[in-house]
Design a protein around this motif. Sequence first.
Motif, short mmCIF file in Angstrom:
data_model
loop_
_atom_site.label_atom_id
_atom_site.label_comp_id
_atom_site.label_asym_id
_atom_site.label_seq_id
_atom_site.Cartn_x
_atom_site.Cartn_y
_atom_site.Cartn_z
N LEU A 168 1.70 1.67 -3.85
CA LEU A 168 0.66 1.79 -4.86
C LEU A 168 0.09 3.21 -4.92
N ARG A 183 -5.74 -1.38 -4.21
CA ARG A 183 -5.61 -0.96 -2.82
C ARG A 183 -6.72 -1.55 -1.95
N LEU A 231 0.82 -1.21 0.00
CA LEU A 231 0.00 0.00 0.00
C LEU A 231 0.86 1.26 0.00
N THR A 252 -5.54 -5.14 2.17
CA THR A 252 -5.95 -4.42 3.38
C THR A 252 -5.69 -5.19 4.67
#
Length: 316
Positions: A158, A166, A155, A170
């Motif tokens: 990106l 994204r 993350l 997570t």
Amino acid sequence: MSAPVVVVGAGIAGVACARALRDGGVDVVVLDRGWRIGGRMARRTVDGRAVDVGASYLTARGAAFRAVVEDWHARGLARPWTDTFHLLGPDGLSGTTTGPLRWAAPGGLRSLIEDLAGGLPLRHPHDVAGIGPGTAVDGEPAAAVVLAMPDPQALDLLSLAMVDERATLTRDWEPVLVLAAGWAERCWPDLDGAFVQDSPVLTWVADDGRRRGDGAPVLVAHSSPVLAAGHLDAPDSALPAMLGELRGLLGIEPEPRWVEVRRWSLATPLAPREEPYYLSDRLIGACGDGWGGRPRIEGAYGSGRALGEQLVRRLG
């Protein structure tokens, strides 16, 4: 000249992915920010001897990975270790538990990644600043991009414009601290490794001399996630608690000759996924530990290999 597939991360998943791409005739380059490749299959050299300070061992349950491990074994890079570990608690050793054969490496687990990476185009240390928007790494076009790393690290790289990618990456990850310590001589009960029970400090202890096969008086202990979370900014501050717990559990009286602590801020995913990998429509992929079920080295290898083979089909 067409753009290559860029694999970011040179742990076992990234290297396995790159190897599958190379075997399939696809141009690939591997980027890693570390001075050494290997990811969590890390080692330290103390007194001229390798000590595993990341992953502790590997298993080979599936035929594909078993063939890889048996090849390492035939060439002296891997060795069968044990299928039995002890249970260790406040009252000492309290029985054993048996599982699959665990494999170790005389030169440390990182030596296996270095062997697997032989002949691949590697750039390290190489810090990637950003991925996207689109299939690009630091503004340079790529045929596809593979993120072989924990979700939080992916993350960070990106582009915010890559909403779908994204939204997939997570998961939260747990930390761990790894204590390695060496004594003048062996001064603890006979064991290969032990799962620690009812301890707020430690979860696992390995006899590194027996793991490596040279009998060296070295122990490696892993902390609980809770302890690690409280010492990530200063890992050495956890040394007294970890060493004291280790000595107390195993009844070790002498002080060690040397001791050190290694921090892994992102050690284990809290929610492993059953899917073997992720690949978006724009050919941004993710693979590694925690894909394909239970986190383990074999799973990470299979995840990277499967993603690489899928990209060969997509780009063929």
